[in-house]
Every structure is written in C-alpha cells, then in structure tokens.
Scaffold this active site. Structure first.
Site, mmCIF file in Angstrom:
data_model
loop_
_atom_site.group_PDB
_atom_site.id
_atom_site.type_symbol
_atom_site.label_atom_id
_atom_site.label_comp_id
_atom_site.label_asym_id
_atom_site.label_seq_id
_atom_site.Cartn_x
_atom_site.Cartn_y
_atom_site.Cartn_z
ATOM 1 N N ARG A 6 -1.986 3.836 -2.846
ATOM 2 C CA ARG A 6 -2.669 5.103 -3.089
ATOM 3 C C ARG A 6 -2.584 6.023 -1.870
ATOM 4 O O ARG A 6 -2.283 7.193 -1.974
ATOM 5 C CB ARG A 6 -4.141 4.842 -3.431
ATOM 6 C CG ARG A 6 -4.362 4.550 -4.889
ATOM 7 C CD ARG A 6 -5.786 4.215 -5.163
ATOM 8 N NE ARG A 6 -6.235 3.084 -4.381
ATOM 9 C CZ ARG A 6 -7.136 2.206 -4.781
ATOM 10 N NH1 ARG A 6 -7.715 2.345 -5.950
ATOM 11 N NH2 ARG A 6 -7.484 1.189 -4.017
ATOM 12 N N ARG B 192 -0.932 7.080 1.471
ATOM 13 C CA ARG B 192 0.297 6.982 2.266
ATOM 14 C C ARG B 192 0.007 6.972 3.759
ATOM 15 O O ARG B 192 0.795 6.455 4.566
ATOM 16 C CB ARG B 192 1.198 8.176 1.915
ATOM 17 C CG ARG B 192 2.559 8.032 2.512
ATOM 18 C CD ARG B 192 3.523 9.070 2.031
ATOM 19 N NE ARG B 192 4.846 8.752 2.572
ATOM 20 C CZ ARG B 192 5.938 9.350 2.232
ATOM 21 N NH1 ARG B 192 5.926 10.324 1.362
ATOM 22 N NH2 ARG B 192 7.096 8.999 2.780
ATOM 23 N N GLU C 68 3.280 -16.983 -10.164
ATOM 24 C CA GLU C 68 2.696 -18.126 -9.433
ATOM 25 C C GLU C 68 1.407 -17.743 -8.705
ATOM 26 O O GLU C 68 0.432 -18.506 -8.684
ATOM 27 C CB GLU C 68 3.720 -18.650 -8.410
ATOM 28 C CG GLU C 68 3.278 -19.866 -7.646
ATOM 29 C CD GLU C 68 3.066 -21.069 -8.549
ATOM 30 O OE1 GLU C 68 4.058 -21.635 -9.008
ATOM 31 O OE2 GLU C 68 1.902 -21.428 -8.804
ATOM 32 N N ILE D 261 -1.311 -22.328 -4.090
ATOM 33 C CA ILE D 261 -0.975 -23.636 -4.685
ATOM 34 C C ILE D 261 0.095 -23.446 -5.759
ATOM 35 O O ILE D 261 -0.119 -22.665 -6.685
ATOM 36 C CB ILE D 261 -2.215 -24.306 -5.328
ATOM 37 C CG1 ILE D 261 -3.342 -24.453 -4.307
ATOM 38 C CG2 ILE D 261 -1.854 -25.659 -5.918
ATOM 39 C CD1 ILE D 261 -4.630 -25.020 -4.898
ATOM 40 N N GLU E 66 -17.430 -10.532 -3.224
ATOM 41 C CA GLU E 66 -17.441 -9.071 -3.367
ATOM 42 C C GLU E 66 -18.886 -8.565 -3.365
ATOM 43 O O GLU E 66 -19.813 -9.338 -3.619
ATOM 44 C CB GLU E 66 -16.826 -8.681 -4.719
ATOM 45 C CG GLU E 66 -15.431 -9.199 -4.956
ATOM 46 C CD GLU E 66 -14.377 -8.418 -4.199
ATOM 47 O OE1 GLU E 66 -14.645 -7.249 -3.869
ATOM 48 O OE2 GLU E 66 -13.311 -8.986 -3.922
ATOM 49 N N LYS F 179 -7.755 -17.374 -14.911
ATOM 50 C CA LYS F 179 -6.743 -18.331 -14.427
ATOM 51 C C LYS F 179 -6.595 -19.480 -15.419
ATOM 52 O O LYS F 179 -5.482 -19.931 -15.706
ATOM 53 C CB LYS F 179 -7.146 -18.848 -13.048
ATOM 54 C CG LYS F 179 -7.205 -17.738 -12.002
ATOM 55 C CD LYS F 179 -7.912 -18.212 -10.749
ATOM 56 C CE LYS F 179 -8.097 -17.076 -9.770
ATOM 57 N NZ LYS F 179 -8.989 -17.427 -8.666
HETATM 58 N N1 LIG Z 1 -6.573 -11.161 -2.275
HETATM 59 C C1 LIG Z 1 -6.304 -12.378 -2.665
HETATM 60 O O1 LIG Z 1 -6.588 -13.355 -1.975
HETATM 61 C C2 LIG Z 1 -5.600 -12.616 -3.984
HETATM 62 C C3 LIG Z 1 -5.273 -13.920 -4.365
HETATM 63 C C4 LIG Z 1 -4.594 -14.137 -5.559
HETATM 64 C C5 LIG Z 1 -4.274 -13.046 -6.361
HETATM 65 N N2 LIG Z 1 -4.637 -11.792 -5.971
HETATM 66 C C6 LIG Z 1 -4.266 -10.689 -6.853
HETATM 67 O O2 LIG Z 1 -3.341 -9.849 -6.160
HETATM 68 C C7 LIG Z 1 -3.515 -8.504 -6.564
HETATM 69 C C8 LIG Z 1 -3.758 -7.635 -5.327
HETATM 70 O O3 LIG Z 1 -4.936 -8.092 -4.694
HETATM 71 P P1 LIG Z 1 -5.345 -7.584 -3.221
HETATM 72 O O4 LIG Z 1 -6.474 -8.445 -2.792
HETATM 73 O O5 LIG Z 1 -4.145 -7.472 -2.345
HETATM 74 O O6 LIG Z 1 -5.895 -6.125 -3.563
HETATM 75 P P2 LIG Z 1 -6.240 -4.945 -2.552
HETATM 76 O O7 LIG Z 1 -6.348 -5.425 -1.165
HETATM 77 O O8 LIG Z 1 -7.370 -4.194 -3.146
HETATM 78 O O9 LIG Z 1 -4.927 -4.020 -2.641
HETATM 79 C C9 LIG Z 1 -4.598 -3.267 -3.774
HETATM 80 C C10 LIG Z 1 -3.449 -2.343 -3.413
HETATM 81 O O10 LIG Z 1 -3.049 -1.636 -4.587
HETATM 82 C C11 LIG Z 1 -2.942 -0.261 -4.267
HETATM 83 N N3 LIG Z 1 -3.220 0.525 -5.460
HETATM 84 C C12 LIG Z 1 -4.346 0.505 -6.218
HETATM 85 N N4 LIG Z 1 -4.233 1.390 -7.221
HETATM 86 C C13 LIG Z 1 -3.034 1.972 -7.086
HETATM 87 C C14 LIG Z 1 -2.341 2.986 -7.790
HETATM 88 N N5 LIG Z 1 -2.883 3.590 -8.848
HETATM 89 N N6 LIG Z 1 -1.116 3.351 -7.361
HETATM 90 C C15 LIG Z 1 -0.551 2.769 -6.296
HETATM 91 N N7 LIG Z 1 -1.171 1.793 -5.576
HETATM 92 C C16 LIG Z 1 -2.392 1.417 -5.970
HETATM 93 C C17 LIG Z 1 -3.941 -0.001 -3.158
HETATM 94 O O11 LIG Z 1 -3.575 1.151 -2.418
HETATM 95 P P3 LIG Z 1 -4.405 1.627 -1.108
HETATM 96 O O12 LIG Z 1 -4.216 0.531 -0.085
HETATM 97 O O13 LIG Z 1 -3.754 2.883 -0.696
HETATM 98 O O14 LIG Z 1 -5.823 1.769 -1.556
HETATM 99 C C18 LIG Z 1 -3.798 -1.293 -2.352
HETATM 100 O O15 LIG Z 1 -2.744 -1.180 -1.428
HETATM 101 C C19 LIG Z 1 -4.651 -8.520 -7.585
HETATM 102 O O16 LIG Z 1 -4.130 -8.613 -8.879
HETATM 103 C C20 LIG Z 1 -5.409 -9.794 -7.243
HETATM 104 O O17 LIG Z 1 -6.099 -10.331 -8.347
HETATM 105 C C21 LIG Z 1 -5.274 -11.553 -4.814
#
Ligand SMILES: NC(=O)c1ccc[n+]([C@@H]2O[C@H](COP(=O)([O-])OP(=O)(O)OC[C@H]3O[C@@H](n4cnc5c(N)ncnc54)[C@H](OP(=O)(O)O)[C@@H]3O)[C@@H](O)[C@H]2O)c1
Length: 440
Positions: free
Chosen positions: A46, A48, A131, A138, A192, A207
C-alpha cells in the site's frame, strides 16, 4: 541453465519482507538447487514510501496488486497481503486467469475460495501452492500431499494457533488467568488487539479446513467445522487436568469416522505422556495417523516472518524445478463433497466440571443422570474448597463445590443430554464445563 523464474510479490509486511530477504540471501544456492535463477520482477504494497529494511530499489513497483498479477513480465504471483476477499482474491484470480503460478500464505482466502481457485488453476495448467498457509514454517502440506501419498490417513490433529498455545502454556506455568495471559500475549506481540480470530478458534479452523481436504480428499468446507475457543478455560480446569494426568491444548482435529469426517476445533485434554502435550509456547505441531506410516508428528514455528518465508520459498522452488501438483494432491474432479459427522456423534472421553450446591443427595442424583444416559465414570473428584482457595479465600461450607468427572468413551449427545438434565434438576450453580479428551 534454464531461463530465470520471474516473481511478482504483493505484500511486503512481516512475511513479504522476509521473503525478499531470504531470496537475496540465498539466491545463489537457490539457482543451483532449482537449476535456474529466481528473480524478483515486481512488488506491490500500500505504502511505497515506507522503509521496510529490504532492498527493492530496482524492482518495479505496482500500486495495484491486480496489475502486478496480470503483468506478462512475471511467471509466478506471490500473494502475501492477506484477507479472504478484496485485493488478495482479485489478484490471485487475475494471476491464475492469465496463466501465472500462484504461491500464497493466505489461509483465509483458501478456506473460503480454495475449491474454486483449485479448479481455476487446473484449468489453466498452473500451480497453486500454499505451504505457508498452514502452520507457518512446518512443511505439513508437502508431507500430506507428497510424502504420505501412499497412506490412507485416519486422523490429523494439530496445535495450529501459536497464540492459543502460548496463553494455555502460560496459564499453566504461571497460574495466571486467561485474561491476564491474553494481555501479556498482546504486550509481547503474540496476540492481535482484537484477539477473537485467534482465541475464538477461527484461525485454527481455516487451517484445519485445508488439512482436512488434503488428508481425506474432500472439498474444503470451513463452514461445517465445529469451533470452540479457549475463552472459557479457567485455572480450575488447567489444575484439574494436571492432577488427572492431562494437559490442555487447543487442537484442530479432522478424523474419519463411520458417520463421516469430523472437523472440530476446541480445547482438548491430551494425556501428559503424549508428544503433543509437550509442545509449549508459540510452537505449532501436527500429528498425522496414516495406515502404513503409523503416527507422525511435525513440530516447529507456526508463524513469524522468517519461518513463514521458508515455506513460501519452498513453494517457489517447486515451481522453479517444474514440480506441478494439483492443489489438494488429486485433481479437483476427484475431490468428494465433504460428508460431515456432526459433533453430537463424536465418541470419546470427557472431562466434566460442575459447580454443585452442597446438599445431601446431590452427588448421587448427578451420578444417576450420567448412568441414565449410559455414561460410565472413570473417576470423580470432589473438592471441598475452591481450587483457588488460596487466592480467593476460604469458602463457606454452603458455597457450591467443584465436582470433576472423567468419563469413559461415550457420545457427545449423551454428555450434553445428561448435563441438561443435571442443570434442570437444580443441583448446579452455573453452566457445566465439559472438555473433550483426545487419545493421542
Ligand atoms: N505473519 C505471520 O507469521 C504469518 C504466518 C503464516 C501466514 N501468514 C499469512 O501471510 C499473509 C501476510 O501476513 P503478514 O503478517 O505478512 O501481513 P502484514 O504484515 O499485515 O502485511 C501485509 C502486506 O500487504 C500489503 N497490502 C495490504 N493491502 C494491500 C493492497 N490493497 N494492495 C497492495 N498491498 C497491500 C501491506 O502493505 P503496507 O505494508 O504498505 O501496509 C503489507 O505490506 C496473510 O495471509 C497471513 O495470514 C502470516
């Protein structure tokens, strides 16, 4: 060497930034292992201007992730934005429609739209790898989809949410209430600000829906999952579990039974001697029962940027090598409609805790109601004082006392009916607590 595999990466948050770091750090090894370089061609997020501590200076920026997904300059679209609909869904569909492979960590999206997206990927002859969507670092998807292809799986049971496991572990270790542990988890960044999704069991359910489909060859059906969170677990339950030889875990369980496939997420008593009972803190674990392999247990970090990036890049490496598998390990047309076994048909042991008025005959009446429903009791413990008498002060004799029962195997319907009768008889002060026991 073959031509480079060109990536478009949408989402540069916790996971996305770690993926970029991993690809930079191990680019040489990855090229050797995959027989071709893996290069990042486009990114989207979102904001840049945000400093993400990663090197993306010479990578094309796309403000719109859908445009990135459709860009002819990429071969693989990596979706790390999150969300069950909106930009994540639009971009993944656009990528598949335009013949790109997709790698995603998004369990919410796949739990909702996985059946449909799997069919679309097949129609377009591309991979949809996920995965990282289950148990973070895991490799449980690979294990079920590939390594266990020669087994008939009868049960998958996992600690699938690190936040819940952290809270339950702390409650037990520190004698802290659910509320205090939750606050601590939020302070440390394990929970959260709105914890409902985690502590209510919904994240684990997403999951589990994917594991069920893989394990049993059924269509994903997240809405049929029976879900109970950990909010009603008290220190009294944790202490009683300890005394009776159990530990409490929030498990996601998918099991083949005579009446169908059970899918349930709920607090569960597991024998202390079982391997899964010893998985503490934010770790995840998945136990899989296969007819030829026996029981496997996979343990590791279920979340965190780096651990999750490890799974994302493993999926990308598969595509780079040309490994192509149907999303659920079999063509979608061979996935059967999910045949649910309702939770009332569940058979197992139960822990029951009642707050009973101290009146003559109450205990006999309660035991009578259990017997009426065909429930045999393995043990029954009566506590004169509240389990936390030292904390809350000594109870007056007229106060309700805790009665804790462990049943032999019975059905959930029988337990619920017996507890309804006991409640209507007026012997108990508040709603009975019951927790399923899982033989693991
Ligand atoms: N975090 C974990 O440990 C974990 C583990 C397993 C799976 N996951 C999965 O991995 C995914 C990402 O998780 P995360 O923790 O990395 O999330 P996060 O830290 O909230 O990052 C989300 C990213 O998506 C970007 N974004 C959101 N809306 C957007 C849009 N409309 N257009 C372009 N970019 C957009 C955000 O941009 P900005 O940075 O500019 O806001 C941010 O960079 C999710 O599906 C989550 O369930 C996460």
């Amino acid at each position: 060497m073959q031509p480079s595999l060109r990536l478009g990466l949408a989402g540069l948050g916790t996971v996305g930034a770690s993926v970029v770091r991993l690809l930079n750090k191990h680019s040489k090894d990855l090229a050797v292992r995959c027989g071709r370089p893996i290069v990042l061609r486009g990114v989207s997020a979102r904001d840049r201007t945000r400093d993400r501590g990663i090197d993306i200076g010479n990578v094309n920026w796309f403000q719109d992730p859908v445009k990135l997904a459709m860009d002819p300059g990429i071969d693989v679209f990596v979706e790390l934005m999150g969300g069950s609909s909106g930009p994540a869904e639009d971009a993944v569909r656009a990528a598949l429609e335009t013949g790109k492979h997709v790698v995603t960590a998004n369990k919410a999206l796949l739990a909702r739209h996985g059946n449909d997206l799997a069919r679309l990927a097949e129609r377009k002859g591309v991979s949809l790898n996920f995965e990282a969507a289950v148990a973070g670092g895991i490799p449980v998807i690979k294990t079920l989809r590939e390594a266990l292809a020669g087994n008939s799986v009868s049960r998958v049971a996992g600690i699938l949410n690190g936040t819940c496991n952290y809270i339950l572990t702390r409650m037990e270790a520190e004698d802290m209430s659910f509320g205090d542990c939750l606050k601590e988890a939020q302070r440390l960044g394990y929970a959260e600000a709105d914890p409902t999704f985690d502590v209510g069991g919904f994240d684990a359910a997403h999951k589990l829906a994917l594991l069920t489909s893989l394990a049993f060859g059924s269509e994903i059906d997240v809405d049929s999952i029976y879900i109970e969170g950990i909010e009603r677990i008290t220190l009294a339950d944790i202490e009683a579990a300890d005394e009776l030889g159990y530990r409490l875990k929030l498990l996601g369980i998918a099991e083949r039974t005579e009446s169908g496939i059970e899918q349930r997420v709920h607090p569960t008593m597991v024998p202390k001697a079982s391997a899964i009972a010893r998985i503490d803190g934010v770790l995840n674990a998945v136990a899989i029962d296969g007819d030829f392999v026996g029981r496997l247990m996979l343990v590791g970090p279920g979340a965190g940027g780096d651990a999750t990036a490890s799974s994302v890049v493993g999926d990308i490496a598969d595509i780079a090598r040309g490994t192509a598998l149907a999303m659920m390990g079999r063509p979608s047309e061979h996935l059967e409609p999910y045949r649910p076994a309702g939770v009332r048909a569940h058979k197992g042991g139960y822990y029951v805790r009642l707050s009973v008025f101290d009146r003559p005959g109450a205990l006999a009446a309660i035991a009578g109601r259990m017997a009426e429903k065909g429930i045999s009791l393995e043990s029954i413990v009566q506590r004169r004082r509240a389990p936390h008498a030292a904390v809350v002060g000594t109870q007056a004799p007229a106060e309700p006392q805790s009665i804790i029962m462990i049943t032999y195997e019975t059905t959930e319907a029988a337990v619920r009916e017996a507890l309804d009768l006991i409640r209507n008889d007026g012997h108990v002060a508040d709603a009975p607590q019951f927790i399923r026991i899982e033989a693991l």
